[in-house]
Structure formats: structure tokens, C-alpha cells
Write an enzyme that holds these catalytic residues in place. Structure first.
Site, PDB file in Angstrom:
ATOM      1  N   THR A  72       0.826  -1.210   0.000  1.00 11.32           N
ATOM      2  CA  THR A  72       0.000   0.000   0.000  1.00 11.32           C
ATOM      3  C   THR A  72       0.855   1.253   0.000  1.00 11.32           C
ATOM      4  OG1 THR A  72      -1.904  -1.071   1.057  1.00 11.32           O
ATOM      5  CG2 THR A  72      -1.705   1.315   1.314  1.00 11.32           C
ATOM      6  N   ASN A 153      -5.438  -9.603  -7.593  1.00 10.49           N
ATOM      7  CA  ASN A 153      -5.461 -10.300  -6.308  1.00 10.49           C
ATOM      8  C   ASN A 153      -6.762 -11.036  -6.050  1.00 10.49           C
ATOM      9  OD1 ASN A 153      -6.292  -7.398  -6.151  1.00 10.49           O
ATOM     10  ND2 ASN A 153      -7.014  -8.039  -4.126  1.00 10.49           N
ATOM     11  N   GLN A 181       1.102  -9.314  -6.159  1.00 10.78           N
ATOM     12  CA  GLN A 181       0.692 -10.714  -6.248  1.00 10.78           C
ATOM     13  C   GLN A 181       1.572 -11.555  -7.162  1.00 10.78           C
ATOM     14  OE1 GLN A 181      -1.385 -12.566  -4.602  1.00 10.78           O
ATOM     15  NE2 GLN A 181      -2.423 -10.994  -3.405  1.00 10.78           N
ATOM     16  N   SER A 201       5.516  -6.467  -1.992  1.00 17.13           N
ATOM     17  CA  SER A 201       5.234  -6.636  -0.562  1.00 17.13           C
ATOM     18  C   SER A 201       5.795  -7.970  -0.086  1.00 17.13           C
ATOM     19  CB  SER A 201       3.724  -6.589  -0.309  1.00 17.13           C
ATOM     20  OG  SER A 201       3.450  -6.628   1.071  1.00 17.13           O
ATOM     21  N   HIS A 203       5.042  -9.827   2.628  1.00 16.41           N
ATOM     22  CA  HIS A 203       4.192 -10.834   3.269  1.00 16.41           C
ATOM     23  C   HIS A 203       3.385 -11.679   2.288  1.00 16.41           C
ATOM     24  CE1 HIS A 203      -0.005  -9.072   3.223  1.00 16.41           C
ATOM     25  NE2 HIS A 203       0.702  -8.020   2.870  1.00 16.41           N
ATOM     26  N   THR A 239      13.506   5.472   9.916  1.00 21.57           N
ATOM     27  CA  THR A 239      14.489   4.417  10.176  1.00 21.57           C
ATOM     28  C   THR A 239      14.060   3.116   9.520  1.00 21.57           C
ATOM     29  OG1 THR A 239      15.065   5.429  12.291  1.00 21.57           O
ATOM     30  CG2 THR A 239      15.676   3.108  11.985  1.00 21.57           C
ATOM     31  N   CYS A 328     -13.665  -5.887   4.081  1.00 21.57           N
ATOM     32  CA  CYS A 328     -14.689  -6.074   5.100  1.00 21.57           C
ATOM     33  C   CYS A 328     -14.848  -4.752   5.826  1.00 21.57           C
ATOM     34  CB  CYS A 328     -14.268  -7.169   6.078  1.00 21.57           C
ATOM     35  SG  CYS A 328     -15.545  -7.617   7.256  1.00 21.57           S
TER      36      CYS A 328
END
Length: 384
Positions: A72, A153, A181, A201, A203, A239, A328
Site C-alpha cells: 500500500t 489479487n 501478487q 510486498s 508478506h 528508520t 470487510c
């Protein structure tokens, strides 16, 4: 109760090697990579090594990689920073598509509302594809930025970013691609792709949450949207998360080295899941998305006559984690904007569930879970 995690498109479990890499650094003496003493220099060296590893995997220069807090922030930094820079060159028109992630769509809408940019939102077809010709037709001399995602996604559709990028380049605009993705699933050679900015990203590839990256091609004008220190070549103050970035680098190494093998296995899981559902579920199922140009780990399925929310709640009670592929809000399910953009029938939209696979999933697991899904569908239909 046994559980089944089929929501890897939302987030992935961390790979054990990633955990070990991060734990070693987190248990160490620490150090701010901007500090001049030995601890700071050690942190800086670790940061540089991580940047070198990731840039090598992406075939770009280390200096072209900017670390962020995730996809994001990478999308926001690319869109806002590039749009503002392009406006100074007399280009204040942005193009995106209706099938983008909200991190892109909402940012583009904000730029239009709050900063006065002109915005064109292109349609997608019934499979989620954006037409390169639509991009070409929408380009004007004022177009400064085009943002089209690589892999969707929600339905897994892969966009023709090579062809689109050439059109954007010929029109004198910058091209941003959300590749959150696709990293780890598709080959990404940034030396060859006609892309100026690309978001990633950690994760999504079995790395840590809260870490991401933005590729900024050499020579691309980008205004900083976060101020403070001079970190990341003055493009992103704050940082750096050294342990998280090291975990990201480890995850990138693993996913790049295992990509072809993983891609084949994910595709096998996807195909087998569809076959199993056709056998175990008593209602017609519809696979949403593009059958040819698609990611191997995502499958979006509509269960005819079965409400998405009821389906997800019942699956959760049976230990199966899946998703609607959408947000959601206030505890109420918001139906997929991507499926609506594809102009699918309302019944198809209202019954869609996204399953996505990854580390830890097996064929045997899918076989067991498919039986449970069939039971859940029968239970829901009998209660109506």
C-alpha cells in the site's frame, strides 16, 4: 479440529528460513543504519546486502530499490510522488483500470478529488483483462502516469504489462505496476520490462508483514511523500526496518530459486481443487477470471445460489480459511468491486469465493477440504 489455510493471496505464513534470519538480527545488538558508530555501520551493511540480494533477483540496480512498509505504501509513494512530479512537466492526467487494488484506485481518486488531477478509469473485460488498445485510446499529451496491476489479487488475471508499457512509453508517460501478487510467481526482469515504477510486498511471498519495496527506474522523477531524515536517498524518510528487510531478502531468494517448481505445483493444486469441487459440490460452479492469462495460486469460484457471506462463515466454522477477495467494512461484507467491474451477473458476484494456495498446502489437504465444502454447500441450501 483440523484447519485449512486457503487465503495465501491475503497473507502468507513466514518461511522458517525467514524467521531464523530475522530472529538472529532481532536478538543481536541492534543499531540504526543511519548512525555513524560500529553498530550503525553493521546495520547499514545488512541493509545494503539485503538491497543487493533483492535487486539481483529483480534484475535492477540496488539504487533503484526503495524500501517501504508494504504494498500500500509502495503504491501511494509511486502514484502520488510520480503524479506530482509529472504535473510540474505539464502532465496532470492519470490512467488506471477499474480492476485495480483499492491501494491504487483510492489513491487515484484522492489525487483527482484533492489535487485536481484528471483521471481515466479504464474498463476490464469479463475475465478481468485491461485492453492495451483502451490504454492507447485514452492517452493524451497531458497523460503523465498510467497504473495497471500485473496480476489481480481477486481473480488472478495477468495483465499484458509488456504491451501496455510500450504504449505508455511511446506516449511519454510513466508506467506504474502493482506487482504485489506476482513476485515469486512470475519471472520479473526489470532490465527488460517497460516499467518505471513497480510495487512489492514481503508478506505475499512468505516474508514478514510490514515490509515492502518500490522499484524506481533510474532517471524517474519521484517526489517524496514522507519527510524527516534522508533515508532511502531522501525518497522515504524513517528508520529502516533492518530485520524485516533482511527477512524480505531471504524470502525473495527462496521464492526466486523455487519459482518454477512452485509455479507448477500451485497450478496443479488449482486444477485439482476445481476438479474436486465439481465432484463434491451439488451446485454448478463457475470459475471467474481469465483461463489462459492467470496466476497459478488463485482461483475465484462462484457457487450458484449460495451466498458468499454464508459460505465464508460456514467454511470458517469448519476450519477452512478462504475469502471474498474484497474488503470487510464495519463487520459487513462488501461485494467485490473487481467482479462488478467485470460486469458479471449479480448472482455470480453474490456467490463468489476466492481460494488461494501456497506454502504448506498439499493435494491430500485439498481432497479432505473439498468434501467439507460439499457438506457446507448442502447445509446452506437446506437451511434456505
Amino acid at each position: 479440529m483440523r484447519t485449512y489455510y486457503f487465503d495465501h493471496a491475503a497473507t502468507t505464513p513466514m518461511h522458517p528460513d525467514v524467521v531464523r534470519t530475522m530472529l538472529e538480527l532481532m536478538q543481536g545488538p541492534g543499531g540504526n543504519s543511519s548512525s555513524m558508530h560500529a553498530y550503525g555501520r553493521a546495520a547499514k551493511q545488512q541493509l545494503n546486502r539485503s538491497r543487493d540480494r533483492i535487486s539481483a533477483a529483480l534484475c535492477c540496480k540496488p539504487a533503484e530499490l526503495l524500501f517501504t512498509s508494504g504494498g500500500t505504501e509502495s503504491d501511494n509513494a509511486a502514484l502520488i510522488g510520480a503524479a506530482r512530479a509529472q504535473r510540474k512537466r505539464g502532465k496532470s492526467h492519470i490512467i488506471t483500470s477499474a480492476g485495480e487494488h483499492h491501494a491504487v484506485l483510492h489513491t487515484c481518486e484522492w489525487l483527482k478529488k484533492e489535487e485536481g488531477f484528471a483521471l481515466t478509469v479504464l474498463p476490464v473485460d469479463s475475465s478481468g483483462l485491461t485492453s492495451p488498445e483502451h490504454v492507447r485510446e485514452s492517452m493524451t499529451p497531458e497523460t503523465g502516469l498510467v497504473s495497471i496491476m500485473h496480476g489481480n489479487n481477486e481473480v488472478g488475471t495477468i495483465q499484458p504489462i509488456g504491451e501496455i508499457g510500450e504504449i505508455v512509453k511511446a506516449g511519454g508517460a510513466l508506467f506504474h505496476v502493482d506487482a504485489v501478487q506476482t513476485l515469486g510467481h512470475l519471472d520479473l526482469n526489470l532490465r527488460e520490462l517497460p516499467v518505471d515504477l513497480m510495487s512489492f510486498s514481503a508478506h505475499k511471498i512468505n516474508g514478514p508483514q510490514g515490509v515492502g519495496a518500490l522499484y524506481v527506474a533510474s532517471g524517474t522523477l519521484l517526489e517524496a511523500i514522507q519527510y524527516g531524515g534522508s533515508q532511502e536517498r531522501k525518497r522515504r524518510a524513517g528508520t529502516e526496518n533492518v530485520a524485516g528487510i533482511a527477512g524480505f531478502a531471504e524470502a525473495v531468494d527462496i521464492c526466486v530459486n523455487d519459482r518454477q517448481k512452485k509455479q507448477l505445483f500451485m497450478d496443479e493444486l488449482r486444477k485439482r481443487w476445481i476438479e474436486l469441487l465439481m465432484t463434491n459440490v451439488d451446485v454448478p460452479i463457475i470459475v471467474n477470471g481469465n483461463e489462459q492469462n492467470r496466476l497459478p495460486h488463485i482461483v475465484n469460484i462462484s457457487f450458484t445460489g449460495v451466498d458468499t457471506e454464508a459460505m465464508l462463515m460456514n467454511l470458517d466454522m469448519e476450519g477452512i480459511a478462504a475469502a471474498s477477495g474484497s474488503a470487510c467494512t464495519s463487520g459487513a461484507l462488501e461485494r467485490s468491486h473487481v467482479l462488478r467491474a467485470m460486469h458479471l451477473p449479480e448472482e455470480q458476484i453474490q456467490s463468489a469465493v476466492r481460494f488461494s494456495f501456497g506454502l504448506g498446502n498439499t493435494v491430500k489437504e485439498l481432497e479432505d477440504a473439498a468434501y467439507i465444502v460439499g457438506t457446507v454447500v448442502r447445509r446452506i441450501r437446506n437451511n434456505y
